[in-house]
Design a protein around this motif. Sequence first.
Motif, PDB file in Angstrom:
ATOM      1  N   SER A 108      -0.270   8.663  -0.597  1.00  0.00           N
ATOM      2  CA  SER A 108       0.543   9.645   0.116  1.00  0.00           C
ATOM      3  C   SER A 108       0.768   9.114   1.533  1.00  0.00           C
ATOM      4  O   SER A 108       0.057   8.215   1.995  1.00  0.00           O
ATOM      5  N   PHE A 109       1.727   9.704   2.232  1.00  0.00           N
ATOM      6  CA  PHE A 109       2.000   9.215   3.581  1.00  0.00           C
ATOM      7  C   PHE A 109       0.824   9.490   4.509  1.00  0.00           C
ATOM      8  O   PHE A 109       0.474   8.647   5.350  1.00  0.00           O
ATOM      9  N   VAL A 110       0.190  10.640   4.361  1.00  0.00           N
ATOM     10  CA  VAL A 110      -0.974  10.943   5.193  1.00  0.00           C
ATOM     11  C   VAL A 110      -2.109   9.972   4.892  1.00  0.00           C
ATOM     12  O   VAL A 110      -2.797   9.490   5.808  1.00  0.00           O
ATOM     13  N   GLN A 111      -2.314   9.637   3.618  1.00  0.00           N
ATOM     14  CA  GLN A 111      -3.321   8.631   3.269  1.00  0.00           C
ATOM     15  C   GLN A 111      -2.972   7.277   3.896  1.00  0.00           C
ATOM     16  O   GLN A 111      -3.848   6.582   4.428  1.00  0.00           O
ATOM     17  N   TRP A 112      -1.708   6.919   3.829  1.00  0.00           N
ATOM     18  CA  TRP A 112      -1.270   5.647   4.417  1.00  0.00           C
ATOM     19  C   TRP A 112      -1.540   5.610   5.922  1.00  0.00           C
ATOM     20  O   TRP A 112      -1.966   4.587   6.474  1.00  0.00           O
TER      21      TRP A 112
ATOM     22  N   LEU B 256       0.801  -1.223   0.000  1.00  0.00           N
ATOM     23  CA  LEU B 256       0.000   0.000   0.000  1.00  0.00           C
ATOM     24  C   LEU B 256       0.836   1.276   0.000  1.00  0.00           C
ATOM     25  O   LEU B 256       0.508   2.246  -0.682  1.00  0.00           O
ATOM     26  N   ALA B 257       1.909   1.291   0.767  1.00  0.00           N
ATOM     27  CA  ALA B 257       2.611   2.548   1.026  1.00  0.00           C
ATOM     28  C   ALA B 257       3.641   2.910  -0.037  1.00  0.00           C
ATOM     29  O   ALA B 257       4.042   4.068  -0.131  1.00  0.00           O
ATOM     30  N   ALA B 258       4.065   1.949  -0.827  1.00  0.00           N
ATOM     31  CA  ALA B 258       5.121   2.209  -1.801  1.00  0.00           C
ATOM     32  C   ALA B 258       4.576   2.927  -3.037  1.00  0.00           C
ATOM     33  O   ALA B 258       3.402   2.787  -3.388  1.00  0.00           O
ATOM     34  N   PRO B 259       5.423   3.697  -3.728  1.00  0.00           N
ATOM     35  CA  PRO B 259       4.988   4.367  -4.962  1.00  0.00           C
ATOM     36  C   PRO B 259       4.714   3.360  -6.077  1.00  0.00           C
ATOM     37  O   PRO B 259       5.189   2.224  -6.042  1.00  0.00           O
TER      38      PRO B 259
ATOM     39  N   LEU C 237       6.068  -4.632   6.601  1.00  0.00           N
ATOM     40  CA  LEU C 237       6.266  -4.882   5.178  1.00  0.00           C
ATOM     41  C   LEU C 237       5.970  -3.663   4.323  1.00  0.00           C
ATOM     42  O   LEU C 237       6.447  -3.572   3.186  1.00  0.00           O
ATOM     43  N   ASN C 238       5.196  -2.725   4.847  1.00  0.00           N
ATOM     44  CA  ASN C 238       4.983  -1.472   4.129  1.00  0.00           C
ATOM     45  C   ASN C 238       6.027  -0.420   4.482  1.00  0.00           C
ATOM     46  O   ASN C 238       5.904   0.732   4.028  1.00  0.00           O
ATOM     47  N   GLY C 239       7.038  -0.807   5.272  1.00  0.00           N
ATOM     48  CA  GLY C 239       8.012   0.179   5.715  1.00  0.00           C
ATOM     49  C   GLY C 239       9.458  -0.103   5.368  1.00  0.00           C
ATOM     50  O   GLY C 239      10.225   0.836   5.124  1.00  0.00           O
ATOM     51  N   THR C 240       9.875  -1.372   5.331  1.00  0.00           N
ATOM     52  CA  THR C 240      11.303  -1.656   5.165  1.00  0.00           C
ATOM     53  C   THR C 240      11.838  -1.195   3.813  1.00  0.00           C
ATOM     54  O   THR C 240      13.031  -0.883   3.688  1.00  0.00           O
TER      55      THR C 240
END
Length: 399
Positions: free
Chosen positions: A81-85, A69-72, A106-109
């Motif tokens: 966007s980070f705020v959306q995430w 979800l968080a990756a481009p 897994l959405n951060g590393t």
Amino acid sequence: MNTSATKTSTVTADGRGSSVPEPDYLALLDRVTSWVQGPGEEWSGRIEATGTVPDDLWKQLREEGFLSLAAPRDLGGTGLSFVQWMGLMEVFSRSHASVRMIVHVLNGTWRAMNPFADEAQRQRFVLPAVAGETVVAFTLTEPANGSGADITSSVRRDGDTYYLSGRKHLITFGVRCDYWLLFARLEGSTGRDGTVALLVDRNTPGVQVEDTSATMGVRGTDHASLTFTDAPVPVGNRLGAEGDGLAVALGGFLTPSRISVAMSCVGLAQRAQQLAVDYARQRTTFGKPLASRQAIAFSLAENAADIAAAKALTLTAAAAWQAAEPTAAALSSMAKLTAVDMLGRVTDKALQVHGGIGYWQTQPIERVYRDARAQRFEEGTNEIQKAVIAREILGGAAG
């Protein structure tokens, strides 16, 4: 003329500048909420009953796209966007703590890896991690040291190979991962300039893995203690240059991750509050609903204000990081410090509303109460957060 309409958004290596249209985001938010309230609750019961996270849950999270979800989009992510995430993390955090942990990690590393990866490494490590096909465990903390420049795990180089020795502990997903994203120092060096970041294959010889998953809460998430004895790691598995180790560990990863943990506290506190409100409405004492008792009503009112304040600060920190503002690091520590303390107060009051029955495992609040305590240790203790904040506000006076 509306210049914002013609502005081109630049997506950086850590994903800032990416976003999805609001209608698409709201549809995704609804889908995540439905999953958390439906299948997520079923998985929660299974995890608590068995103490493990089934492989089928990992598979379902991957197939739902929840691990990307968080990756481009250019990395295979959804492009939030980070705020959306953070809005989605708030919802995921109302689920079981192990579900939240999988989605959070897994959405951060990829944020730590991507800015320092060359194209070959991006194809080999970053893209599979974003897709949820490989699990990369962040491997910094050591049993005899802190989580910074005082690391003592070391490598000596011989040609195209590093030989790694040292110990790591409290490593989330350190048992089941495919790679350890590990931070060590060049043999004989001191300070941050001697640090390196290595992707160490889980099956590397010379590694002893001890499963240390027996924890108070967050049941099902595996943790490991690791011992390395001249474990060979290809130099090609190094991210960035020699000396970039702490920049990989802390630079693009720690600030957004702290904000994510703060929002996790908000989501879990919301779950505790809802459980308390529901119980107060249903429970009758002396012929009146518990909610009619002023002491109970005031506790719930305090909780609501506490949660709203922590959420507002967390969103402020998220917006600052998204905009690459220089205050983002301090705000991230403020958000985590505030949200962690808030979560402790809210869950304690929420359990108290339940009375003695809240202490029993038959009540969902019992698990929420246990899981809440773990947030104090993720991405640095409260004392670490205070040190970061103090450094920011005293930096000018100290020269």
